[in-house]
Write an enzyme that holds these catalytic residues in place. Sequence first.
Site, PDB file in Angstrom:
ATOM      1  N   LYS A   1       0.884  -1.189   0.000  1.00 34.17           N
ATOM      2  CA  LYS A   1       0.000   0.000   0.000  1.00 34.17           C
ATOM      3  C   LYS A   1       0.908   1.222   0.000  1.00 34.17           C
ATOM      4  O   LYS A   1       2.000   1.192   0.581  1.00 34.17           O
ATOM      5  CB  LYS A   1      -0.895   0.008   1.246  1.00 34.17           C
TER       6      LYS A   1
ATOM      7  N   LYS B   1       1.984  -9.332  -1.988  1.00 29.80           N
ATOM      8  CA  LYS B   1       1.316  -9.289  -3.280  1.00 29.80           C
ATOM      9  C   LYS B   1       1.148  -7.849  -3.762  1.00 29.80           C
ATOM     10  O   LYS B   1       1.093  -6.905  -2.958  1.00 29.80           O
ATOM     11  CB  LYS B   1      -0.037 -10.006  -3.247  1.00 29.80           C
TER      12      LYS B   1
ATOM     13  N   GLU C   1      -4.890  -5.315  -6.344  1.00 29.23           N
ATOM     14  CA  GLU C   1      -5.622  -5.824  -7.516  1.00 29.23           C
ATOM     15  C   GLU C   1      -5.605  -4.852  -8.691  1.00 29.23           C
ATOM     16  O   GLU C   1      -5.760  -5.265  -9.840  1.00 29.23           O
ATOM     17  CB  GLU C   1      -7.080  -6.168  -7.141  1.00 29.23           C
TER      18      GLU C   1
ATOM     19  N   HIS D   1      -7.316 -13.288  -7.244  1.00 24.58           N
ATOM     20  CA  HIS D   1      -8.049 -12.200  -6.591  1.00 24.58           C
ATOM     21  C   HIS D   1      -9.446 -12.167  -7.198  1.00 24.58           C
ATOM     22  O   HIS D   1      -9.613 -12.471  -8.373  1.00 24.58           O
ATOM     23  CB  HIS D   1      -7.333 -10.862  -6.801  1.00 24.58           C
TER      24      HIS D   1
ATOM     25  N   LYS E   1     -13.196  -6.277   6.865  1.00 25.21           N
ATOM     26  CA  LYS E   1     -13.977  -5.087   6.464  1.00 25.21           C
ATOM     27  C   LYS E   1     -15.058  -5.386   5.427  1.00 25.21           C
ATOM     28  O   LYS E   1     -15.899  -4.532   5.136  1.00 25.21           O
ATOM     29  CB  LYS E   1     -13.036  -4.019   5.910  1.00 25.21           C
TER      30      LYS E   1
END
Length: 430
Positions: A155, A181, A184, A272, A313
Amino acid sequence: MANVKETGYDYINFSYAPDRNDIIARYYLEPAKGVSMQEAIEHISSESSIGTWTTISTMEPKIAKELRPQAFRIHGNIVDIAYPIRLFENGSIPQLLSALAGNIFGMKAVNNLRLMDLHFPKKYLASFKGPSFGIKGVRHLLKVYDRPLVGTIVKPKVGLNSLKHAKVAYESWVGGLDLVKDDENLTSMSFNKFNERIEKTLTLRDRAEDETGERKMYMANVTAETLEMLKRSDIVNDFGGEYVMIDILTAGFSALQTLRDHVDARQVIHAHRAMHAAFTRNPKHGMSMVSVAKVARLIGVDQLHVGTAGVGKMHSDDDVFVKDVVANRFIKENDFLLDQDWLNIKPTFPVASGGLHPGIVDKLVKVMGKDIIAQFGGGCHGHPDGTRAGAKAIRDAIDAVTDGKSLKSAAKHSPELAKAIEKWGTRSPN
Ligand code: CAP
Ligand code: MG
């Protein structure tokens, strides 16, 4: 509305016992106003197989006799329909879904329609490869056998250049994570070209392995047009990468089948599921994540996002079922699932991801067990002391829970875990 006979043939037969070669589809069905359940079933059975909305002069009794599906069980709004296997092309998920998850969702005869589950017979299973590594193969590759695998997603999702991306990955690995990873929506951007990212990240992966003495894996997102995906999986391979990641729904099942054939036993496929909630979320309409997961395992993904069973979440209603249908060999029938024996189709590693942080690892493992891959994006890089500390907090939490210790007691010996719990507590995010 056309009457039942206008579809030409009776598709409802409660005395029908499915043939061992039938593919069975379980639907949740709400007929439209003024349409009986029987009429609605006749319409979806016809439209998903040999017929249309009215009788046709070109139909032959032989066709109906040999290829007509039979709705053999109705319980409430749930109907089970058995389809002769000759209605399907071996080895083709696009054709299966064009039949069983195609026109029928748009028919006026139904108010709501959801494909809940699919049962595949031995003959159909035999026309697919399934996962090449599976759970055992992935654990063997990583040399980790007795705890959940832990990973992160670099991130910000997109925005870092390739060198900064590689450095975040390195910090995650040396902090204690097994897997890193791409997000996406990170593919090949003007500021983060695919080839550069792969080369830089795998170089630092090798350094992290040398420093930690542990296997470390990089799941590079190869999602792109199909031929480009194949090229990108070869680039990963050329730089020594053991994994490819693909967004299976935005890339498409046909592309996934091509990638599966191309990488074969060379690389682990991480799947994903971005976009799934466009049609899996509504409990009354669309297609369940169970059905998506089953076709993904059949094609042969080694790892698949299955949700966090409400701990993270994301919205989740059937995550635990999804985990079971991908990880187990035998699936027992219940109100939701059809029975399934996967025979020699290897299990797919369930991936729990989305809103996870170290303070809820105990809840996650309690609900989903240890044979999972747990991924932490914000729950790693959001740590007050940065990525490496976040990774260590995650690893310390997983090690503690695996050893049957409480997070509270583990935090006494892990300042990184203590700080993570101080920031995020021990509750699920909203
Ligand atoms: C998680 C994640 C994953 C979600 C996908 C994200 O990041 O990278 O894509 O897990 O959901 O972009 O949200 P965080 P699912 O850990 O920061 O939430 O696994 O349910 O398909
Ligand atoms: Mg993501």
